[in-house]
Design an enzyme around this catalytic site. Structure first.
Site, PDB file in Angstrom:
ATOM      1  N   ASP A 202       0.865  -1.179   0.000  1.00  0.00           N
ATOM      2  CA  ASP A 202       0.000   0.000   0.000  1.00  0.00           C
ATOM      3  C   ASP A 202       0.900   1.226   0.000  1.00  0.00           C
ATOM      4  O   ASP A 202       2.068   1.123  -0.360  1.00  0.00           O
ATOM      5  CB  ASP A 202      -0.979  -0.015   1.183  1.00  0.00           C
ATOM      6  CG  ASP A 202      -2.296   0.688   0.858  1.00  0.00           C
ATOM      7  OD1 ASP A 202      -2.246   1.892   0.529  1.00  0.00           O
ATOM      8  OD2 ASP A 202      -3.365   0.063   0.928  1.00  0.00           O
ATOM      9  N   HIS A 224       1.957   1.350  -3.215  1.00  0.00           N
ATOM     10  CA  HIS A 224       1.139   2.284  -3.983  1.00  0.00           C
ATOM     11  C   HIS A 224       1.806   3.639  -4.153  1.00  0.00           C
ATOM     12  O   HIS A 224       1.167   4.583  -4.616  1.00  0.00           O
ATOM     13  CB  HIS A 224      -0.233   2.454  -3.323  1.00  0.00           C
ATOM     14  CG  HIS A 224      -1.070   1.217  -3.361  1.00  0.00           C
ATOM     15  ND1 HIS A 224      -2.331   1.146  -2.787  1.00  0.00           N
ATOM     16  CD2 HIS A 224      -0.848  -0.008  -3.897  1.00  0.00           C
ATOM     17  CE1 HIS A 224      -2.838  -0.071  -2.968  1.00  0.00           C
ATOM     18  NE2 HIS A 224      -1.953  -0.786  -3.639  1.00  0.00           N
TER      19      HIS A 224
END
Length: 363
Positions: A202, A224
Site C-alpha cells: 500500500d 502504492h
C-alpha cells in the site's frame, strides 16, 4: 543535666523524623525488561529501557506510553507478538524527548502472514495496526528493522518527530498482504522521515493532514507509492508545507499521487515532489485526482479542496506499457499555481481524460 539530655533526645528524634519524610526518587539509569507486562509496569522507573526478546501476548499492546521526558528505548533481540484478531496497536510509544532505537541485529517481527488474507482492513480477519507514534513529541525513532506488519505500519500523530533509517519489510506479503501502509501521517507538524526502506502493498507514505512534513532519501518497493491523501472527510483536512524528495519508487502501482475526497472541503498547499525516480510502475506514474469516494475513484471531480502551490520537479522514470504516464483530474478552478519542471515519465499510455489541469502542468 536533665534539660540537656531532653534537648539532645528531641533533636535526635526530630532528625529521624525529617529523614523519614519521603523524597522524590530519581529513575534508575537503565532497566532491561523481558516481558510486556514488566515493561508497562516499570517504564517510568528508568531513563534507559532495553526490551530484550519480548514476546507480546495475543491481544495486548507493548505499552510504552507516558514515558518520562528524555527516556531512551532500545529494542534488543527479536520482538514478537501473539495471534489474535483485534484492532491493535501492537506497539504504542508516547512522551517528550524520547529516543527509540535498536541494538545491533535486533528485529521486530509482526508475523503478518497469520492475518494476511488479501483483504487488509476491508474485511476478512480483523488485523492489528502496528506502531502508534501518537504524542511522541520532540522525539526520534532510529534504525528499527520491522518485518511483516499485519496491516498499517506507523500511525503518526505527533509534533517534531524524526524517523531515520527505518526499514519496513513486508515483501513476504506480496500475495496476501493488503493495506500495509508504511507511514500514515495525520494531524502532525514537523515530521521528518529520512532514509526509509519500504517493501509493502500500500502507500509507502500517506499524508492525510499536517504541516511541515518531509520525506527524503526513501526507497519504496511494491506498494502504492508516495501519496498526499486522501484528504477530506476528517476533522483535520489541511496538508501544507510538505517536501518529498530524493526518493525512488519501484515495482509499485503508482509513483507520486495527490488524492482528495469527492464533495469534501479542505486544503492542499505548498507541496513539493522533487527528484523522484520511478521504475516498474503498473498504474500511474504521476496522478492527481479529486474524485475519491468510499476509497475508490468515481471519475467525477469536485472542487471543494483547493490544491495549490504544488511543485513537481524532476519526477522522472518509466511505467509499464499498460500503465498511464500522467493523469490529472481536478475540479473546476481548484488546481492552481503549480510549478512543473523536468517531469519526464515514459513507457505507458497518455491519458485522454485529464480535466482542469493547472496552468504550467502537462497531462
Amino acid at each position: 543535666m536533665q534539660l540537656l539530655q531532653s534537648s539532645v533526645i528531641a533533636a535526635t528524634v526530630g532528625a529521624a523524623l525529617v529523614a523519614a519524610v519521603p523524597v522524590e526518587l530519581k529513575a534508575r539509569d537503565s532497566c532491561t525488561f523481558t516481558s510486556a507486562a514488566d515493561a508497562k509496569s516499570g517504564k517510568t522507573s528508568c531513563s534507559t529501557i532495553t526490551l530484550s526478546n519480548i514476546e507480546v501476548p495475543a491481544g495486548e499492546t507493548l505499552d510504552l506510553t507516558g514515558l518520562n521526558d528524555g527516556t531512551t528505548v532500545i529494542f534488543s533481540g527479536e520482538t514478537t507478538f501473539g495471534y489474535k484478531e483485534w484492532e491493535g496497536p501492537l506497539i504504542s510509544v508516547s512522551g517528550t524527548n524520547i529516543k527509540v532505537q535498536q541494538a545491533s541485529g535486533a528485529k521486530i517481527d509482526g508475523d503478518g502472514s497469520r492475518w494476511w488474507d488479501g483483504k487488509g482492513g476491508n474485511g476478512g480477519k480483523t488485523k492489528p495496526k502496528f506502531f502508534y507514534a501518537h504524542k511522541l513529541d520532540s522525539s526520534s525513532i532510529t534504525g528499527l528493522q520491522i518485518y511483516n506488519t499485519p496491516v498499517q505500519g506507523f500511525s503518526i500523530q505527533s509534533d517534531n518527530l524524526n524517523i531515520t533509517d527505518v526499514t519496513i519489510d513486508n515483501s513476504a506479503g506480496t500475495a496476501e498482504g493488503h493495506n500495509t501502509d508504511a507511514f500514515d501521517v495525520g494531524s502532525s507538524t514537523y515530521i521528518n522521515i529520512d532514509g526509509a526502506t519500504v517493501y509493502n502493498q500500500d502507500d509507502c507514505l500517506a499524508i492525510n493532514s499536517g504541516s511541515h512534513i518531509t520525506f527524503t532519501n526513501g526507497y519504496c518497493d511494491g506498494g502504492h507509492g508516495l501519496s498526499i491523501g486522501s484528504v477530506g472527510g476528517r476533522s483535520d483536512n489541511t496538508v501544507e508545507d510538505v517536501t518529498i524528495s530524493n526518493s525512488k519508487v519501484v515495482n509499485s502501482q503508482n509513483g507520486v499521487r495527490i488524492k482528495t475526497v469527492y464533495d469534501a472541503t479542505g486544503t492542499v498547499s505548498n507541496v513539493k515532489f522533487e527528484d523522484i525516480t520511478l521504475s516498474g510502475i503498473t498504474k500511474y506514474g504521476l496522478i492527481v485526482e479529486q474524485d475519491y469516494e468510499n476509497g475508490s475513484p468515481t471519475g467525477t471531480p469536485t472542487n471543494g479542496i483547493k490544491v495549490s502551490d504544488i511543485t513537481f520537479d524532476k519526477v522522472t522514470g518509466t511505467v509499464e506499457s499498460d500503465a498511464t504516464d500522467i493523469y490529472i483530474l481536478c475540479g473546476s478552478g481548484s488546481c492552481t499555481d503549480w510549478t512543473w519542471s523536468g517531469v519526464s515519465i515514459t513507457g505507458g499510455k497518455t491519458s485522454s481524460k485529464c480535466e482542469n489541469v493547472s496552468t504550467g502542468a502537462s497531462c
